[in-house]
Design a protein around this motif. Structure first.
Motif, mmCIF file in Angstrom:
data_model
loop_
_atom_site.group_PDB
_atom_site.id
_atom_site.type_symbol
_atom_site.label_atom_id
_atom_site.label_comp_id
_atom_site.label_asym_id
_atom_site.label_seq_id
_atom_site.Cartn_x
_atom_site.Cartn_y
_atom_site.Cartn_z
ATOM 1 N N MET A 149 0.838 -1.169 0.000
ATOM 2 C CA MET A 149 0.000 0.000 0.000
ATOM 3 C C MET A 149 0.887 1.238 0.000
ATOM 4 N N ARG A 150 0.515 2.238 -0.769
ATOM 5 C CA ARG A 150 1.269 3.472 -0.846
ATOM 6 C C ARG A 150 0.363 4.633 -0.481
ATOM 7 N N THR A 151 0.865 5.536 0.365
ATOM 8 C CA THR A 151 0.111 6.716 0.754
ATOM 9 C C THR A 151 0.225 7.752 -0.355
ATOM 10 N N LEU A 152 -0.907 8.246 -0.811
ATOM 11 C CA LEU A 152 -0.927 9.226 -1.890
ATOM 12 C C LEU A 152 -1.655 10.491 -1.454
ATOM 13 N N LYS A 153 -1.376 11.561 -2.139
ATOM 14 C CA LYS A 153 -2.080 12.815 -1.924
ATOM 15 C C LYS A 153 -3.522 12.635 -2.396
ATOM 16 N N TRP A 154 -4.460 13.134 -1.610
ATOM 17 C CA TRP A 154 -5.859 13.026 -1.998
ATOM 18 C C TRP A 154 -6.127 13.945 -3.177
ATOM 19 N N ASP A 155 -6.856 13.435 -4.144
ATOM 20 C CA ASP A 155 -7.172 14.194 -5.345
ATOM 21 C C ASP A 155 -8.599 13.851 -5.748
ATOM 22 N N PRO A 156 -9.466 14.861 -5.938
ATOM 23 C CA PRO A 156 -10.847 14.556 -6.316
ATOM 24 C C PRO A 156 -10.949 13.897 -7.696
ATOM 25 N N TRP A 157 -9.909 14.006 -8.519
ATOM 26 C CA TRP A 157 -9.894 13.428 -9.861
ATOM 27 C C TRP A 157 -9.039 12.165 -9.921
ATOM 28 N N PHE A 158 -8.878 11.502 -8.770
ATOM 29 C CA PHE A 158 -8.045 10.303 -8.687
ATOM 30 C C PHE A 158 -8.510 9.236 -9.663
ATOM 31 N N GLU A 159 -7.554 8.680 -10.413
ATOM 32 C CA GLU A 159 -7.821 7.577 -11.327
ATOM 33 C C GLU A 159 -6.908 6.419 -10.921
ATOM 34 N N PRO A 160 -7.464 5.306 -10.467
ATOM 35 C CA PRO A 160 -6.642 4.208 -9.949
ATOM 36 C C PRO A 160 -5.718 3.575 -10.983
ATOM 37 N N ASP A 161 -6.008 3.708 -12.265
ATOM 38 C CA ASP A 161 -5.158 3.096 -13.285
ATOM 39 C C ASP A 161 -4.057 4.033 -13.799
ATOM 40 N N VAL A 162 -3.968 5.242 -13.246
ATOM 41 C CA VAL A 162 -2.929 6.187 -13.642
ATOM 42 C C VAL A 162 -1.964 6.369 -12.477
#
Length: 120
Positions: free
Chosen positions: A1-14
Motif C-alpha cells: 500500500m502506498r500513501t498518496l495525496k488526496w485528489d478529487p480526480w483520482f484515477e486508480p489506473d494512472v
C-alpha cells in the motif's frame, strides 16, 4: 500500500509521481526547533505537511521529523544548508543538516510507461 495525496480526480489506473514521505533532521540546533523553521528547512526537499507529535511537543530534542509531499521522479537532497546570523556581529554562520529519509514510497518509470502504453 502506498500513501498518496488526496485528489478529487483520482484515477486508480494512472500512476502518480507525487508521494508522501517522512524525513528527519538530526542535530538540528535548538533555535531551529520550531514548526515554522522546520517547515522552511523541509521545503528544500518537498512540500511540508505536518510535524510528528514528538517534534510538536519538543519531547525528542535529538531530531525533528516532518511529513512532506515529494515528486518521486526528482533526485532528493542528502543534506540542507541552514544559515544563522549573529545579532551582535552580523556574521552569518551556516551548518549542513543531513536529511534522513525515514520512509520513501517506491516509484518506477517502467510501470508508468506500461500504464501509458495500455491507455493508447
Amino acid at each position: 500500500m502506498r500513501t498518496l495525496k488526496w485528489d478529487p480526480w483520482f484515477e486508480p489506473d494512472v500512476e502518480t509521481t507525487i508521494g508522501v514521505a517522512w524525513i528527519s533532521f538530526r542535530d538540528l540546533p535548538p533555535n531551529f526547533f520550531v514548526k515554522e523553521a522546520i517547515f522552511f528547512i523541509a521545503s528544500a526537499v518537498g512540500k511540508p505537511l505536518t510535524v510528528d507529535m514528538a517534534t510538536k511537543n519538543q519531547t525528542r530534542p535529538s531530531c525533528a521529523r516532518v511529513k512532506i509531499e515529494v515528486d518521486l521522479t526528482v533526485k532528493l537532497p542528502e543534506r540542507v544548508k541552514i544559515n544563522d546570523e549573529d545579532d551582535i556581529t552580523c556574521h552569518i554562520k551556516y551548518k549542513w543538516i543531513k536529511v534522513q529519509y525515514d520512509y520513501m514510497p517506491k516509484f518506477s518509470e517502467c510501470c508508468i510507461l506500461l500504464v501509458d502504453f495500455k491507455i493508447r
